[in-house]
Scaffold this motif. Sequence first.
Motif, PDB file in Angstrom:
ATOM      1  N   ARG A 111       1.012  -1.126   0.647  1.00 62.02           N
ATOM      2  CA  ARG A 111       0.274  -0.145   0.062  1.00 62.02           C
ATOM      3  C   ARG A 111       1.003   1.576   0.361  1.00 62.02           C
ATOM      4  NH1 ARG A 111      -5.223   1.426   0.745  1.00 62.02           N
ATOM      5  NH2 ARG A 111      -5.981  -0.277   0.641  1.00 62.02           N
ATOM      6  N   ASN A 114      -3.392   5.900  -0.443  1.00 63.29           N
ATOM      7  CA  ASN A 114      -4.761   5.877  -1.040  1.00 63.29           C
ATOM      8  C   ASN A 114      -4.622   4.527  -1.916  1.00 63.29           C
ATOM      9  OD1 ASN A 114      -4.532   7.332  -3.151  1.00 63.29           O
ATOM     10  ND2 ASN A 114      -5.924   7.889  -2.500  1.00 63.29           N
ATOM     11  N   SER A 115      -3.100   3.907  -2.727  1.00 64.11           N
ATOM     12  CA  SER A 115      -3.609   2.919  -3.649  1.00 64.11           C
ATOM     13  C   SER A 115      -2.457   1.968  -3.245  1.00 64.11           C
ATOM     14  CB  SER A 115      -2.203   3.684  -4.650  1.00 64.11           C
ATOM     15  OG  SER A 115      -3.148   4.534  -5.818  1.00 64.11           O
ATOM     16  N   GLU A 131       3.845  -1.257 -10.718  1.00 67.33           N
ATOM     17  CA  GLU A 131       2.818  -1.647 -10.680  1.00 67.33           C
ATOM     18  C   GLU A 131       2.480  -2.702 -12.469  1.00 67.33           C
ATOM     19  OE1 GLU A 131      -1.350  -1.802 -11.062  1.00 67.33           O
ATOM     20  OE2 GLU A 131       0.169  -1.402  -9.151  1.00 67.33           O
ATOM     21  N   ARG A 153      -8.253   4.249 -12.015  1.00 70.37           N
ATOM     22  CA  ARG A 153      -6.769   3.497 -11.012  1.00 70.37           C
ATOM     23  C   ARG A 153      -5.857   3.460 -11.902  1.00 70.37           C
ATOM     24  NH1 ARG A 153      -6.143  -1.977 -10.875  1.00 70.37           N
ATOM     25  NH2 ARG A 153      -4.762  -2.471  -8.445  1.00 70.37           N
ATOM     26  N   GLN A 156      -4.531   6.662 -11.410  1.00 64.97           N
ATOM     27  CA  GLN A 156      -3.855   7.509  -9.076  1.00 64.97           C
ATOM     28  C   GLN A 156      -2.577   6.240  -9.781  1.00 64.97           C
ATOM     29  OE1 GLN A 156      -7.726   5.801  -7.651  1.00 64.97           O
ATOM     30  NE2 GLN A 156      -8.342   7.640  -8.133  1.00 64.97           N
ATOM     31  N   GLN A 157      -2.738   5.538 -10.185  1.00 60.57           N
ATOM     32  CA  GLN A 157      -1.721   4.281  -9.618  1.00 60.57           C
ATOM     33  C   GLN A 157      -0.682   4.991 -10.512  1.00 60.57           C
ATOM     34  OE1 GLN A 157      -3.549   1.148 -10.864  1.00 60.57           O
ATOM     35  NE2 GLN A 157      -3.604   0.562  -8.956  1.00 60.57           N
ATOM     36  N   HIS A 160       0.733   8.304  -8.163  1.00 63.42           N
ATOM     37  CA  HIS A 160       1.424   8.105  -7.292  1.00 63.42           C
ATOM     38  C   HIS A 160       3.391   6.792  -7.086  1.00 63.42           C
ATOM     39  CE1 HIS A 160      -2.528   7.634  -4.928  1.00 63.42           C
ATOM     40  NE2 HIS A 160      -2.155   7.673  -3.705  1.00 63.42           N
TER      41      HIS A 160
END
Length: 239
Positions: A111, A114-115, A131, A153, A156-157, A160
């Motif tokens: 984690r 929040n991803s 990822e 999603r 966002q990843q 991050h």
Amino acid sequence: MLQVLRLGDVVCCNIIRRTTRFTVEVEVGGSLATAYTNNTGRLLGYLTRGRVGYCLRARGGRHPLRLVAVEDGEYAALIDTRLQEEAFAEAVRQGWLPWLAECSISKRNPRVGNSVLDLMLDCRGRAAFVELKSAVMRLEGGFAAYPDAPTKRGRQQIEHLAGLARQGTRSIVVFIAGIPNARGFKFYCEVDKEICRSVRKAIEAGVEFRSINLFMDVKSNAIVLGDADLRVDLSCCMQ
């Protein structure tokens, strides 16, 4: 090609139609059945009536079968994201990816903010975050592409990972080109214009973008590694 994972007992089926994001109607031995798929992409050209699919028998759950690959010439495209991750992890363990030759897997699903990312690696004492993105979209010329649908999603990843890279942490997006004998990977910008902003930020921050080719050899019922370092083309995001 290197054999990465044996799949064991594979059930051949004929694809009828996609019924939901997670289910596909198939025909096995003259009877209809529902197969689960964990790949929520559009999988254009693959989940169409008459294509031959390759399933594994499910261990529990609501559906008896899990669709993992779909015919593509003499081989099959690997669509199952869990098997893509397992095969990638095995390739890391075996040292078959030259750009991760000094790395080992230290944690799954770490984690970050929040991803939740796919993997954390230990590269000679230095952490690296990975990822994985499933690229099972075929473009002209034999190129695999991502994304084939809008993906908040995914944006966002990638962002991050950009944040981690700015802090000096090695951060990598790996596109799993699931089509057989892919010639390279191309980012596809037509379905999600916003994701290109995330990609540009990531490039500026120092995120690595890599791709490997994993698909199914239907003769041996195995996942094979076709290319451990495919050429990555992000040019559509740089315009």
